[in-house]
Each structure stands twice: as C-alpha cells, then as structure tokens.
Design a protein around this motif. Sequence first.
Motif: not given
Length: 126
Positions: A41-63
């Motif tokens: 959902p759009a609201e989650e997408r914005g939160h997810a983008r912000e999270t991965v921009r601020n934390d490489p560990a979160e970026a990895l968890a998305y991949l």
Amino acid sequence: MSNDETSRFVRLHVELVMEVADSDRLTGAALDHINADPSLPAEERGHARETVRNDPAEALAYLVDPFDLVEDVPGVELTQASWSSEEIDYDADAEWVLGDDAEDEGYPEDDEPEGAETADGVRVRF
C-alpha cells in the motif's frame, strides 16, 4: 522410529554474516524492490522507503526472502518464515554458536536475535 512416528515439520536455522561493501547500491536495490512491489500500500511504501534509506540492515531485510532458499527443494513446502536484521559487533575470529548453545549467550531459545548489520557485516537469522 518410522517416518510416520516423526514430525513432518522441520525448523531450519540459517545464519549468514555479510559485509556491506556498498551501502548506496544495497539501498538502491531495496528501493527498486519496494517500488516494484504492487502489493505494498502507498502508505507502507513511503515508510519502507524511509526505513531503507536510513538503515542498510533494513534494506537487506527487504531483499532477503527465506522462500527463495527453499522454493526449489523437492518434497517441501514453506509453512512459516520470519527474518530480520540489526546491527552487530562482528569478529571474524569468534566462534559461532547455533542451536541449543544460544541459551549460553543469554538468549532464551525462542528469543535469539534474528539478524544484524554493521559497517563490517550483516547477520541475518531465519
């Protein structure tokens, strides 16, 4: 004991330590993944983008997806999976502790840390 008397369910513990050599590239790949996910959902997408921009560990968890590890294994179906990543202090010479020995580290077996990331590396526990 025959196969009929044993459980059909197996818990597979996998622990990986990865070095983040290019956090910008990792973050970019995670953002591409988030942007291409039609179920988000759009609201989650914005939160997810912000999270991965601020934390490489979160970026990895998305991949990282545990399904990818077992989807081609014959005769099994993934029933449940969870994963996360977080910062760790990494010592390449330290002995790894898996399974029942994890309680010796002060974590109850079901509450072990599930993963980690630092500038030196990323540990992901499935």
